[in-house]
Design a protein around this motif. Structure first.
Motif, PDB file in Angstrom:
ATOM      1  N   LYS A   1     -11.363   4.474  -9.299  1.00 24.38           N
ATOM      2  CA  LYS A   1     -10.884   3.194  -8.754  1.00 24.38           C
ATOM      3  C   LYS A   1     -11.752   2.736  -7.587  1.00 24.38           C
ATOM      4  O   LYS A   1     -12.127   1.571  -7.496  1.00 24.38           O
ATOM      5  CB  LYS A   1      -9.419   3.326  -8.293  1.00 24.38           C
ATOM      6  CG  LYS A   1      -8.453   3.585  -9.417  1.00 24.38           C
ATOM      7  CD  LYS A   1      -8.299   2.367 -10.332  1.00 24.38           C
ATOM      8  CE  LYS A   1      -7.846   2.819 -11.706  1.00 24.38           C
ATOM      9  NZ  LYS A   1      -7.827   1.756 -12.699  1.00 24.38           N
TER      10      LYS A   1
ATOM     11  N   CYS B   1      -7.202   5.393  -2.232  1.00 23.35           N
ATOM     12  CA  CYS B   1      -6.412   4.507  -3.095  1.00 23.35           C
ATOM     13  C   CYS B   1      -5.220   5.210  -3.757  1.00 23.35           C
ATOM     14  O   CYS B   1      -4.388   4.566  -4.386  1.00 23.35           O
ATOM     15  CB  CYS B   1      -7.303   3.891  -4.171  1.00 23.35           C
ATOM     16  SG  CYS B   1      -7.770   5.061  -5.451  1.00 23.35           S
TER      17      CYS B   1
ATOM     18  N   LYS C   1     -14.755  10.596  -3.160  1.00 26.49           N
ATOM     19  CA  LYS C   1     -13.653  10.554  -2.194  1.00 26.49           C
ATOM     20  C   LYS C   1     -13.012  11.928  -2.074  1.00 26.49           C
ATOM     21  O   LYS C   1     -13.056  12.733  -3.002  1.00 26.49           O
ATOM     22  CB  LYS C   1     -12.572   9.564  -2.675  1.00 26.49           C
ATOM     23  CG  LYS C   1     -13.005   8.112  -2.617  1.00 26.49           C
ATOM     24  CD  LYS C   1     -13.028   7.608  -1.181  1.00 26.49           C
ATOM     25  CE  LYS C   1     -13.566   6.185  -1.107  1.00 26.49           C
ATOM     26  NZ  LYS C   1     -13.666   5.725   0.289  1.00 26.49           N
TER      27      LYS C   1
HETATM   28 ZN   LIG Z   1      -9.774   6.091  -4.806  1.00 31.39          ZN
END
Ligand SMILES: [Zn+2]
Length: 312
Positions: free
Chosen positions: A52, A73, A57
């Motif tokens: 996403k 997210c 991350k």
């Molecule tokens: Zn994310």
């Protein structure tokens, strides 16, 4: 999973290669620790690409799920996805324990033992072992001096007229081994001798010295070719029929040692192994044999295969 006195940890194993049952309990006290371990193997520090965010991350564990969430997210990722553990209803710790047992023995552990020591049924235990074994096949190239030999396995005992007994449906296995090195063992179910020659050229590097017995199947070794190219094997033979087993460095004792290990293990523990699954048992035994200098850390090598062989 009470104390295991029947697994004998040889004290000759150097300290850095020891991994006791207590070590196992300490490192994997619960299912969360097991999940965390697999997550770390696949995505060290929980850092991996987030679909996403379109960026690498950090991910944090989602409580009560086998998921980790992107810290930006919240998108979930699943460390077990694509592994043999993806759809299991058996606890991760029982899986890890099965792998621990498989790595802690020379001769193999039966599904019955897992059934006895944990709460799973025999059928579940059998399936677990089958899936763990499916991770252990490896492609190896052997460098000479090497030994090659064949043996026969399994089969049903038929009692004919007059009480004459014979074994039917035996499976031929070919073994190729480096002296003091690695081994390859393959079922060789095609009749005739061509398969033994093609296994030799597939796994033994050109220009190696290969030791065999006098069996006619090996007649062509010195003339063996692969893709039209001569393999240049130096072929040396020992004449077992004349009751000669060692002549200088000419012998097949290394591969025969492996056969007896295999037969002790499968004969004693697994009782009957069908031809269909024999190769996966060979994979288990060769995986351990090829790591025999790793002491109790073979368990870690088995465990690594879970994440290494995950399909994305
Ligand atoms: Zn994310």
């Amino acid at each position: 999973m009470a104390g295991r006195k029947d697994i004998i940890v040889k004290q000759s194993i150097p300290q850095h290669l020891r991994y006791s049952f207590e070590d196992f309990l300490r490192q994997f006290p619960d299912n969360d620790a097991c999940l965390e371990h697999i997550k770390e193997q696949r995505w060290p520090n929980g850092i991996t690409y987030c679909e996403k965010c379109k960026a690498d991350k950090k991910h944090h564990r989602v409580t009560d799920r086998t998921a980790y969430a992107c810290e930006t997210c919240g998108w979930h990722i699943y460390p077990l996805a694509g592994t043999i553990l993806e759809k299991t209803t058996t606890s991760l710790r029982t899986w890890f324990y099965a792998m621990y047992l498989m790595g802690s023995t020379r001769c193999g552990i039966s599904a019955k033992q897992i059934q006895r020591e944990t709460s799973v049924t025999y059928k579940t235990a059998w399936r677990m072992f089958k899936q763990i074994r499916s991770l252990l096949a490896e492609e190896i190239q052997l460098e000479g001096p090497a030994e090659m030999d064949e043996t026969y396995f399994g089969g049903r005992l038929h009692v004919g007229k007059g009480g004459r007994k014979r074994l039917a449906n035996k499976t031929r296995i070919a073994g190729m081994v480096e002296r003091k090195g690695k081994i390859v063992a393959k079922t060789a179910t095609e009749t005739g001798n061509n398969q033994l020659m093609s296994l030799a050229t597939e796994y033994i590097l050109p220009d190696s010295t290969v030791y065999t017995d006098e069996y006619a199947a090996y007649d062509k070794l010195s003339k063996a070719t692969k893709d039209g190219k001569p393999m240049g094997y130096q072929h040396r033979r020992i004449h077992h029929a004349s009751k000669i087993y060692v002549m200088g460095d000419i012998h097949t004792n290394t591969v025969e040692g492996f056969w007896s290990l295999l037969k002790r293990g499968i004969g004693g523990v697994y009782h009957a192994v069908s031809q269909k699954y024999l190769q996966t048992y060979l994979d288990e035994y060769t995986f351990r044999y090829n790591r025999r200098d790793q002491g109790n850390l073979i368990f870690k090598s088995i465990l690594e295969q879970v994440s290494q062989r995950a399909v994305d």
